[in-house]
Design a protein around this motif. Structure first.
Motif, PDB file in Angstrom:
ATOM      1  N   UNK A 305       0.827  -1.216   0.000  1.00  0.00           N
ATOM      2  CA  UNK A 305       0.000   0.000   0.000  1.00  0.00           C
ATOM      3  C   UNK A 305       0.856   1.259   0.000  1.00  0.00           C
ATOM      4  N   UNK A 306       1.615   1.412  -1.062  1.00  0.00           N
ATOM      5  CA  UNK A 306       2.462   2.586  -1.228  1.00  0.00           C
ATOM      6  C   UNK A 306       1.631   3.858  -1.122  1.00  0.00           C
ATOM      7  N   UNK A 307       2.074   4.864  -0.383  1.00  0.00           N
ATOM      8  CA  UNK A 307       1.259   6.068  -0.170  1.00  0.00           C
ATOM      9  C   UNK A 307       1.104   6.912  -1.424  1.00  0.00           C
ATOM     10  N   UNK A 308       0.062   7.741  -1.432  1.00  0.00           N
ATOM     11  CA  UNK A 308      -0.178   8.649  -2.552  1.00  0.00           C
ATOM     12  C   UNK A 308       0.882   9.744  -2.583  1.00  0.00           C
ATOM     13  N   UNK A 309       1.157  10.241  -3.779  1.00  0.00           N
ATOM     14  CA  UNK A 309       2.113  11.331  -3.939  1.00  0.00           C
ATOM     15  C   UNK A 309       1.460  12.537  -4.589  1.00  0.00           C
ATOM     16  N   UNK A 310       2.090  13.684  -4.473  1.00  0.00           N
ATOM     17  CA  UNK A 310       1.573  14.912  -5.080  1.00  0.00           C
ATOM     18  C   UNK A 310       1.740  14.853  -6.597  1.00  0.00           C
ATOM     19  N   UNK A 311       0.894  15.563  -7.350  1.00  0.00           N
ATOM     20  CA  UNK A 311       1.026  15.579  -8.810  1.00  0.00           C
ATOM     21  C   UNK A 311       2.423  16.023  -9.230  1.00  0.00           C
ATOM     22  N   UNK A 312       2.988  15.334 -10.199  1.00  0.00           N
ATOM     23  CA  UNK A 312       4.360  15.603 -10.633  1.00  0.00           C
ATOM     24  C   UNK A 312       4.420  16.477 -11.889  1.00  0.00           C
ATOM     25  N   UNK A 313       3.284  16.613 -12.579  1.00  0.00           N
ATOM     26  CA  UNK A 313       3.302  17.395 -13.810  1.00  0.00           C
ATOM     27  C   UNK A 313       4.075  16.720 -14.929  1.00  0.00           C
ATOM     28  N   UNK A 314       4.153  15.401 -14.885  1.00  0.00           N
ATOM     29  CA  UNK A 314       4.884  14.652 -15.897  1.00  0.00           C
ATOM     30  C   UNK A 314       3.987  13.577 -16.492  1.00  0.00           C
ATOM     31  N   UNK A 315       4.038  13.473 -17.810  1.00  0.00           N
ATOM     32  CA  UNK A 315       3.248  12.456 -18.509  1.00  0.00           C
ATOM     33  C   UNK A 315       4.121  11.237 -18.783  1.00  0.00           C
ATOM     34  N   UNK A 316       3.658  10.086 -18.327  1.00  0.00           N
ATOM     35  CA  UNK A 316       4.402   8.837 -18.467  1.00  0.00           C
ATOM     36  C   UNK A 316       3.639   7.906 -19.401  1.00  0.00           C
ATOM     37  N   UNK A 317       4.293   7.487 -20.477  1.00  0.00           N
ATOM     38  CA  UNK A 317       3.721   6.458 -21.352  1.00  0.00           C
ATOM     39  C   UNK A 317       4.142   5.107 -20.794  1.00  0.00           C
ATOM     40  N   UNK A 414       8.848   5.330  -9.063  1.00  0.00           N
ATOM     41  CA  UNK A 414       8.180   5.222  -7.764  1.00  0.00           C
ATOM     42  C   UNK A 414       9.147   5.556  -6.629  1.00  0.00           C
ATOM     43  N   UNK A 415      10.380   5.117  -6.758  1.00  0.00           N
ATOM     44  CA  UNK A 415      11.401   5.457  -5.762  1.00  0.00           C
ATOM     45  C   UNK A 415      11.622   6.964  -5.719  1.00  0.00           C
ATOM     46  N   UNK A 416      11.720   7.583  -6.865  1.00  0.00           N
ATOM     47  CA  UNK A 416      11.902   9.045  -6.959  1.00  0.00           C
ATOM     48  C   UNK A 416      10.723   9.764  -6.315  1.00  0.00           C
ATOM     49  N   UNK A 417       9.509   9.284  -6.584  1.00  0.00           N
ATOM     50  CA  UNK A 417       8.311   9.921  -6.026  1.00  0.00           C
ATOM     51  C   UNK A 417       8.281   9.847  -4.502  1.00  0.00           C
ATOM     52  N   UNK A 418       8.971   8.841  -3.940  1.00  0.00           N
ATOM     53  CA  UNK A 418       8.987   8.674  -2.480  1.00  0.00           C
ATOM     54  C   UNK A 418      10.281   9.173  -1.841  1.00  0.00           C
ATOM     55  N   UNK A 419      10.991  10.043  -2.540  1.00  0.00           N
ATOM     56  CA  UNK A 419      12.158  10.682  -1.937  1.00  0.00           C
ATOM     57  C   UNK A 419      13.501  10.174  -2.407  1.00  0.00           C
ATOM     58  N   UNK A 420      13.509   9.217  -3.325  1.00  0.00           N
ATOM     59  CA  UNK A 420      14.774   8.721  -3.866  1.00  0.00           C
ATOM     60  C   UNK A 420      15.348   9.671  -4.895  1.00  0.00           C
ATOM     61  N   UNK A 421      16.525   9.358  -5.413  1.00  0.00           N
ATOM     62  CA  UNK A 421      17.156  10.227  -6.414  1.00  0.00           C
ATOM     63  C   UNK A 421      16.405  10.243  -7.745  1.00  0.00           C
TER      64      UNK A 421
END
Length: 428
Positions: A305-317, A414-421
């Motif tokens: 149950x990975x937590x929700x993140x704020x909108x990133x403004x990036x479109x991912x295909x 997903x790692x980046x969204x949760x504080x990773x590099x």
């Protein structure tokens, strides 16, 4: 489909299994609508239904494989889109795997074929050998156009421009959870991925630790066996798989494991089939246990149950790897996780079709693979994404060689969204 195997033939478990699969086929042809090679080549024998007829005739007659049968079986991607489409539940994967093993045992390929297949089997499953081969490919690249074999040219073309440094995170060790412990999981570090992109395993370890997992890299694990398995080299593939079963089995018997997490979906499909592969082996019970514990990293992240993140403004295909969507039936988890992390997710048209990577297919069948790559890149770029995400290193390399859009593993985002590099592909 009616079959006519003899009682003696059916005493062989592989033939008995193929007989079950063949008899479940009702000739409906639904599989032809979603078969990539049939769409490209337009030949019935390059569709699942056509290949099934060829395999049936070869196995029933008990004759050595002939050139015609080998040609059409070799052209199969093993993308398993036909299994998703089939209304009768025909397990094409086990059938074509048996056919390839039979071909390997009864057909003598031309010398160039044998040499290239031998080289791939001796290099790709071994990270340090693969690294040396990549260095060699970089040196040869300026002269690639004069190489006499299209497969050698394809091999050189696929080598990345930069080779990542060796990651010590791939060594046997335990990474303790950095949040309250919830699980103890083993990470399969793979083989080709360790040479091509070390960031994927690093990101997986960071993310799982944050979510409360002790992450174990077990001593003795290695290649899953998929590369040699799909060449019909059963002895080699089973030796690789058996090493993993013993390594993970020892960990289960020791401190225990809640899951075996795999971030290369081609490997995941094979590990989840260990129970079938070793059904008559002394390792049968352990193999079945390993298969039951195996999870794609996206499946595990959903459970955590990975937590929700704020909108990133990036479109991912999002590119759905065949081994994930067809082989493992994991279809929504990666997309749901990316959306939850704050990315806008778009899917390409015909997302069920293969990109043409398929293990060593882009080397062994470069012309067909190139057509499939061009089609896949076109549909991905049509969504005007900032990033392309995928869950399989082979797909990432294949698509990345045909587009200027950064291609990253889903777990890196997903790692980046949760504080990773920030993924390296997005910083260059």
């Amino acid at each position: 489909m009616q079959t006519n195997f003899t009682a003696d033939q059916l005493r062989d478990s592989a033939t008995a299994r193929s007989n079950e699969i063949l008899r479940s086929c009702v000739h409906c042809g639904f599989c032809t609508a979603t078969c990539p090679t049939y769409q490209v080549l337009g030949d019935e024998l390059d569709s699942p239904r056509g290949r099934i007829y060829l395999i049936k005739d070869m196995l029933e007659q008990g004759r050595p494989a002939d050139e015609k049968t080998v040609k059409h079986i070799d052209r199969c991607l093993s993308c398993l889109s036909c299994m998703t489409t089939c209304p009768s539940g025909v397990h094409y994967m086990h059938l074509v795997d048996h056919a390839r093993e039979y071909i390997e045992a009864t057909y003598k390929r031309p010398f160039s074929d044998r040499a290239i297949r031998w080289m791939l089997a001796r290099v790709l499953p071994y990270p340090m050998r693969f690294r040396l081969a990549l260095l060699g490919a970089k040196l040869v690249r300026p002269l690639a156009h004069v190489l006499p074999d299209a497969r050698l040219r394809a091999m050189v073309a696929l080598a990345p421009k930069t080779i990542p440094p060796v990651s010590r995170n791939d060594d046997a060790q335990v990474f303790p959870a950095t949040a309250p412990r919830r699980m103890r999981v083993a990470l399969m570090t793979g083989c080709a991925q360790r040479a091509l992109n070390t960031d994927i395993n690093d990101a997986t370890i960071r993310l799982l630790r944050r979510l409360g997992c002790d992450v174990v890299v077990t001593k003795g694990q290695g290649c899953c066996g998929a590369l040699t398995h799909h060449m019909g080299k059963t002895g080699e593939s089973h030796r690789s798989a058996a090493a993993n079963i013993r390594a993970w089995g020892a960990e289960i018997a020791g401190e225990g494991l809640d899951a075996i997490v795999i971030n290369t979906s081609g490997c995941g499909t094979t590990v989840k089939d260990y129970g079938h592969m070793f059904r008559e082996d002394a390792l049968a019970d352990q193999a079945a246990q390993i298969s039951a514990l195996a999870l794609d990293v996206s499946q595990l992240l959903e459970r955590l149950e990975m937590p929700d993140g704020a909108p990133k403004g990036l479109r991912v295909a999002y590119h759905a790897a065949c081994s994930l969507q067809h082989g493992q039936k994991v279809k929504t988890a990666p997309k749901d996780l990316l959306k939850r992390a704050g990315f806008e997710v778009v899917e390409p048209a015909d997302s069920h079709l293969c990109c043409g990577s398929a293990g060593t297919y882009n080397i062994m069948q470069p012309e067909i693979s190139a057509q499939l790559k061009a089609r896949k890149v076109q549909t991905l770029e049509a969504g005007k994404p900032d990033i392309i995400a995928a869950g399989n290193i082979g797909c990432m390399m294949q698509i990345g060689s045909g587009t200027g859009i950064p291609v990253v593993h889903t777990v890196e985002l997903l790692d980046w969204a949760m504080g990773g590099p920030k993924p390296a592909a997005l910083t260059s």
